[in-house]
Design an enzyme around this catalytic site. Structure first.
Site, PDB file in Angstrom:
ATOM      1  N   ASN A   1      -2.737  12.964  -3.919  1.00  0.00           N
ATOM      2  CA  ASN A   1      -3.895  13.365  -4.718  1.00  0.00           C
ATOM      3  C   ASN A   1      -4.385  14.760  -4.328  1.00  0.00           C
ATOM      4  O   ASN A   1      -4.735  15.573  -5.185  1.00  0.00           O
ATOM      5  CB  ASN A   1      -5.034  12.353  -4.539  1.00  0.00           C
TER       6      ASN A   1
ATOM      7  N   ASP B   1      -2.534   9.159 -10.546  1.00  0.00           N
ATOM      8  CA  ASP B   1      -2.646   8.050 -11.498  1.00  0.00           C
ATOM      9  C   ASP B   1      -1.292   7.719 -12.117  1.00  0.00           C
ATOM     10  O   ASP B   1      -0.938   6.534 -12.282  1.00  0.00           O
ATOM     11  CB  ASP B   1      -3.641   8.404 -12.605  1.00  0.00           C
TER      12      ASP B   1
ATOM     13  N   ASP C   1       0.860  -1.183   0.000  1.00  0.00           N
ATOM     14  CA  ASP C   1       0.000   0.000   0.000  1.00  0.00           C
ATOM     15  C   ASP C   1       0.900   1.238   0.000  1.00  0.00           C
ATOM     16  O   ASP C   1       1.818   1.344   0.830  1.00  0.00           O
ATOM     17  CB  ASP C   1      -0.903  -0.001   1.232  1.00  0.00           C
TER      18      ASP C   1
ATOM     19  N   GLU D   1      -4.778   2.282  -4.098  1.00  0.00           N
ATOM     20  CA  GLU D   1      -3.312   2.330  -4.139  1.00  0.00           C
ATOM     21  C   GLU D   1      -2.692   1.053  -3.609  1.00  0.00           C
ATOM     22  O   GLU D   1      -1.524   1.028  -3.210  1.00  0.00           O
ATOM     23  CB  GLU D   1      -2.798   3.532  -3.344  1.00  0.00           C
TER      24      GLU D   1
ATOM     25  N   HIS E   1      -5.536  14.186  -8.982  1.00  0.00           N
ATOM     26  CA  HIS E   1      -5.660  12.748  -9.269  1.00  0.00           C
ATOM     27  C   HIS E   1      -4.900  12.346 -10.525  1.00  0.00           C
ATOM     28  O   HIS E   1      -4.504  11.183 -10.660  1.00  0.00           O
ATOM     29  CB  HIS E   1      -7.138  12.376  -9.396  1.00  0.00           C
TER      30      HIS E   1
END
Length: 577
Positions: free
Chosen positions: A313, A322, A305, A348, A318
């Site tokens: 973000n 990404d 993670d 994530e 975002h």
């Protein structure tokens, strides 16, 4: 004991040399971009921001180049810098000299010659160790199943020359074993074999939900319509009658692979990162557990993670988040073995399945990825800003009688324990059960160090030097980001560059003192700067700086001063010139 210390020092020296070599190569690439940018800025006489950027670039170059061994480049930057001192944030003389752009051109040319010379030296070093005949990049892994050893060998050799990785099987039994051990992109199958016919392999593939999608080309000496129809009904994608021209078969094979990969991306791949999706992962895990029923062996799972991904973000948007997920997926694939399976579990979170590996070996693979994300940015945006991340991971190993859900849950719980005990670490499920609350609290009390410098390579070098202190290291690329981290993360020490974009070090300290006086009292400040003016030191001390070092500096000296500031060792502090 002395032997252990000697080995530790030898390993540390080896890592330092390796990091410096990588840093030198990266720095030359960065220097080329800086020189191109300086050339552009010198032509933009009407741009009010250009002088300040020229000054910052030369200032950074003067301090950083000697650290990476390019002393002459640092000297040229130092000689060039006085032409642009007037553009500094707080200049002694704010009036520009006569024709600074024109007088800068000889310095730019000298740095260009330095760059060309060092690149030539590095290239000569590469040529001495490089292979004269590099292998072509792999276009996929194929399984050739045929009991004719001559035809099988011929096909395998020709396909390898075309860039494919090829395994061979002389019978159905060998083919099924290889299919359990490895992942294939396509199978070529002869129908008439001994002791089992090719039709037996059809049934094996059809019964497995993860194998039935592998494209299959039948290569058969039988051209009867009935055989062709039967093969297509059983799932064949193409049927080629022997004898055939290799070029035609290769063209059909290539086209089939291209079409299948497009379908695979839709059905089994995560559309954002390109790695496998959760549905395929769960199917493959089920397949591996079924294989272990008849062929017991090791199997491990890593659950990862990304740390503080929400703040990425929130800070950058975002779209940047990404791109960071894509970069992380790429690193996991690049550092995996041929049988490893990387999948995005959701958000994530990523999982990596390690058939044939115990948890210690799986830990080593994931640790290699963790070291890589420390040494390089996951993504660099169009503005040249680099974005780095850390991750927490849990490792679990399968035991007889354990189901897939239990294996995933153990790895997930170990990952959460890694989060709770400081992030940026890997914990094995067995170890997670033995971590006491006292140990967890000790980790929570670990020192936190913020490295705030707009020079990415210098941040990387400092981070590597300080990793063994056992502190949590966080980084900022400019003054605004550093202020936000000082506010939100409350570090014990900030290693602060005096000159950064958006908000310089002195401006940051003034703002910290005005807006966050409690934090200003708590966090110790070690200032790094290329300026040696006495008034800078005096001003810094008034703003609360606890120590001051001038670039270029000794990394050993830096580590000593960090230890003293964090009270990790005794000794008086003094302001370093």
């Amino acid at each position: 004991m002395n032997g252990t210390n000697d080995q530790r020092e030898t390993e540390r020296s080896r890592r330092s040399r390796k990091l410096m070599e990588e840093g030198r190569r990266l720095y030359l690439d960065d220097l080329a971009k800086q020189l191109d940018r300086l050339g552009e800025l010198l032509k933009e006489e009407g741009d009010e921001e250009a002088p300040a950027e020229i000054y910052r670039t030369l200032h950074t170059m003067k301090g950083s180049a000697p650290i990476f061994g390019f002393r002459q480049a640092g000297k040229v930057a130092e000689e060039w810098l006085p032409l642009w001192e007037w553009a500094a944030p707080d200049p002694d003389d704010p009036l520009p000299p006569d024709k600074p752009q024109e007088r800068s051109l000889p310095f730019l040319e000298r740095l260009g010659l330095e760059l060309a010379y060092h690149r030539q030296q590095l290239e000569l070093g590469r040529l001495e160790t490089s292979s004269p005949h590099p292998a072509p990049p792999s276009q996929g892994r194929l399984l050739v199943v045929d009991d004719d050893p001559f035809l099988r060998s011929y096909l395998a050799r020709r396909l390898r020359l075309s860039g494919y990785e090829v395994d061979e099987a002389a019978n159905v039994e060998t083919a099924t074993r290889l299919l359990r051990e490895r992942a294939y992109d396509l199978i070529t199958l002869d129908l008439i074999m001994e002791p089992q016919s090719g039709y037996e392999l059809f049934h094996y593939l059809k019964a497995d939900p993860t194998l039935k999608w592998i494209p299959l080309i039948v290569l058969s000496g039988r051209g009867e319509l009935g055989d062709k129809v039967r093969c297509f009904e059983l799932g064949a994608d193409d049927y080629i009658t022997k004898p055939f021209q290799f070029e035609e078969m290769a063209a059909r094979l290539s086209r089939l692979l291209a079409r299948t990969k497009s379908f695979e991306h839709l059905a089994f791949r995560d559309p954002l990162t390109g790695v496998y999706n959760r549905r395929y992962f769960e199917s493959r895990l089920h397949q591996e557990l079924r294989r272990l029923e008849s062929e017991p062996g090791p199997l491990s799972l890593a659950f990862l993670d990304l740390d503080r991904f929400k703040s990425i973000n929130d800070t950058y948007g975002h779209s940047i988040g990404d791109l960071i997920l894509q970069g992380m997926a790429y690193l996991l694939q690049q550092n995996g073995g041929p049988g490893d399976l990387v999948a995005r579990f959701g958000g994530e979170e990523f999982v990596v399945l390690f058939p044939g590996l115990g948890r210690k070996e799986a830990h080593e693979r994931i640790e290699a990825v963790r070291r890589r994300v420390h040494g390089q940015p996951v993504y660099r945006d169009k503005e040249g800003r680099s974005h780095s991340v850390t991750f927490s991971a849990g490792i679990a190993e399968w035991k007889p009688g354990m189901g897939g859900d239990r294996l995933v849950r153990l790895a997930d719980e170990a990952m959460y324990r890694a989060k709770e005990t400081g992030r940026d670490r890997i914990i094995e499920a067995g170890d997670a059960e033995n971590v006491t609350e006292a140990a967890a609290e000790a980790v929570r009390r670990r020192k936190r160090i913020l490295i705030a410098d707009d020079d990415e390579l210098l941040r990387s070098i400092i981070r590597s030097e300080l990793e063994e202190l056992g502190a949590d290291l966080i980084e900022a690329r400019d003054g605004e980001e550093a202020f936000a981290l000082l506010r939100d993360e409350s570090p014990d020490l900030c290693i602060l560059d005096g000159l950064m974009p958006r908000l310089d070090g002195f401006g940051l300290l003034a703002r910290l003192k005005a807006e966050l006086p409690v934090q200003a009292e708590r966090t110790r400040i070690l200032m790094l700067t290329g300026r040696s003016h006495e008034k800078d030191r005096a001003g810094g001390l008034r703003l609360g700086i606890h120590d001051y070092m001038t670039k270029p500096f000794s990394l050993v000296e830096l580590e000593m001063r960090v230890k003293r500031l964090l009270q990790l060792e005794e000794g008086p502090l003094s302001i370093c010139p």
